[in-house]
Design an enzyme around this catalytic site. Sequence first.
Site, mmCIF file in Angstrom:
data_model
loop_
_atom_site.group_PDB
_atom_site.id
_atom_site.type_symbol
_atom_site.label_atom_id
_atom_site.label_comp_id
_atom_site.label_asym_id
_atom_site.label_seq_id
_atom_site.Cartn_x
_atom_site.Cartn_y
_atom_site.Cartn_z
ATOM 1 N N LYS A 1 -7.203 1.582 -2.968
ATOM 2 C CA LYS A 1 -6.791 0.964 -1.706
ATOM 3 C C LYS A 1 -6.745 1.988 -0.580
ATOM 4 O O LYS A 1 -7.212 1.734 0.529
ATOM 5 C CB LYS A 1 -5.420 0.301 -1.879
ATOM 6 C CG LYS A 1 -4.862 -0.358 -0.613
ATOM 7 C CD LYS A 1 -5.560 -1.660 -0.288
ATOM 8 C CE LYS A 1 -5.250 -2.181 1.113
ATOM 9 N NZ LYS A 1 -3.867 -2.560 1.359
ATOM 10 N N LYS B 1 0.011 4.197 8.926
ATOM 11 C CA LYS B 1 0.690 4.615 7.698
ATOM 12 C C LYS B 1 -0.319 4.814 6.567
ATOM 13 O O LYS B 1 -0.304 5.830 5.861
ATOM 14 C CB LYS B 1 1.718 3.547 7.291
ATOM 15 C CG LYS B 1 2.464 3.846 6.005
ATOM 16 C CD LYS B 1 3.027 2.566 5.355
ATOM 17 C CE LYS B 1 1.917 1.683 4.792
ATOM 18 N NZ LYS B 1 2.331 0.658 3.829
ATOM 19 N N THR C 1 0.854 -1.181 0.000
ATOM 20 C CA THR C 1 0.000 0.000 0.000
ATOM 21 C C THR C 1 0.896 1.239 0.000
ATOM 22 O O THR C 1 1.591 1.507 0.982
ATOM 23 C CB THR C 1 -0.920 -0.011 1.233
ATOM 24 O OG1 THR C 1 -1.732 -1.182 1.176
ATOM 25 C CG2 THR C 1 -1.812 1.217 1.243
#
Lengths: 316, 316
Positions: free
Chosen positions: A187, A255, A111
């Site tokens: 995502k 994150k 990601t």
Amino acid sequence: MQSPLKVGVIGIGAMGLAMATNLHGKRYAVQIRDVAPAAVSAAARAGIGACDSPRELAEWADLLVVVVVNAKQIEDVLFGVGGVSHCSRAGKRSDHGDDQGNAPVVMLCSTISPIDSAQFGQRLAEHGIATLDAPVSGGPVRAANGTMTIMLAGDKRIVGRLDSVLNDLASKVFFISETIGDGAKTKLVNNMLAGINLTAGAEALALGHRLGLDRQQLFDVICASSGASWIFEDRMARALRDDYAPRAQAHILTKDVGLAVDMAAGAGIDTPLGDGALRVFKATIAAGFSDEDDAAVIKTIDPDFNRKKQRAPSHD
Amino acid sequence: MQSPLKVGVIGIGAMGLAMATNLHGKRYAVQIRDVAPAAVSAAARAGIGACDSPRELAEWADLLVVVVVNAKQIEDVLFGVGGVSHCSRAGKRSDHGDDQGNAPVVMLCSTISPIDSAQFGQRLAEHGIATLDAPVSGGPVRAANGTMTIMLAGDKRIVGRLDSVLNDLASKVFFISETIGDGAKTKLVNNMLAGINLTAGAEALALGHRLGLDRQQLFDVICASSGASWIFEDRMARALRDDYAPRAQAHILTKDVGLAVDMAAGAGIDTPLGDGALRVFKATIAAGFSDEDDAAVIKTIDPDFNRKKQRAPSHD
């Protein structure tokens, strides 16, 4: 009989190991690469061999699945010393754009931001290497049994060629677009929402607990009512068992939500709830829960959540 | 054969009508009370008669289901002119606390603050009238077919006596505690979470839309991934169809989230994500969407969400 597709997996964390093991079990030829000896040993225990560099893996594989932690590590495995781009099978960009050499397709599953994703795609193309922007969702258990989700962006012809391995990796393969970066966008939007739903669920459950309601019963009511969400049910069930063993470490969603909020800010779009969730995640990291399961957000909000009620003092 | 339980329903909005119709269909004796002639007509069309005051309904019923909009209306129907508390069957509080007269049990189904709920319970007790704190969840469709949820607080003996009508009203009856107010607390915590999940879902879907992703596909991906929530799937499906006909008017969840945030603040508990959601709901009301479906939050966040893309100008 056709010889099996050769798949190299770079980055043997929980997800990478699960994906490699899944494909190995389905009779693909699988090798891995990881800098950590422990990761290499884990793969070896599953019967999967390792290469000494991403480049060496690239000399062998048809498909390289990159599941490292972040963009910096991708930079390293692709373009660093011993990186994929130095593989002898890499092509060169020709004027008519079709010299792909015979290098493996690089499938970026980490990601990362859509800007990084698009830049990696462009730089790999300059080495005649095709890229799929392919973040995954579902966690290690689903990765191991091939029921995870892939959000896929890239050249349709390449996707078509890899159709069968993609469907062996994931039960849901969403083809987003041919634009590298659109997989990453999708995502990050999903993970920002998951992050908000998680912190909101913890805020609500902690509120009820502090107001004197029974935690387990409140959880059951919410799961059967309009406040239900996938991540609430999954993570708060663990919190109620006082189980913070990491299936998804808190720093990962921290994150991801940070990347999503930055992506939005870069486009001039406000994300007030994303910002609120990010503050809770940062407080969770600051409280020392970085490597615990992200269910630990509730301990940040309500430090007494898992504390047993004091018994009345004894008089002996 | 036992004569059927007599149930009076006060407040014939979407929920009240659905509950009355459901019980009428299950052969309970049902009458209603509402100040609005249109509501009385709607009940009449379902074959259900009306009384001219809550007091008159209280003279007849075994159980009074109160489904008015807010605490002010409850105050009115219970203690105002012609209110339930003036019913001749009301008892008096005796020293040993067991003179309940033979007044109907009052079941408070509106979403109100736990403080109001507890105060109504106490004042009704002073009239010898028993109270159930019984907020409901699930919307009119589930109310109509008896598959909604009830979060129930009150005297266990009374709950036991009403067991069968409670299970005819709802497929999930959660008994929270014997403390009037705990039902309201549970409901407000759930609805705050639903409100956050909804505004967060709209924030995420609008973000993806503005970043150029296909709205419908992003919705499909999220519903299959970690960002999924019940209210996201329900409400954003409507938003994608440009359908804001109210099943749940925006002002209702706005009120509920406001009550939840106030309840938390009153107990000294922070609700940063609840606060964030409340700001989005208030902006939705300010934008004029109060009586539209609460899916309209997304139009507040992204005014172009339902706007068709401009075609290239023609040159004639």
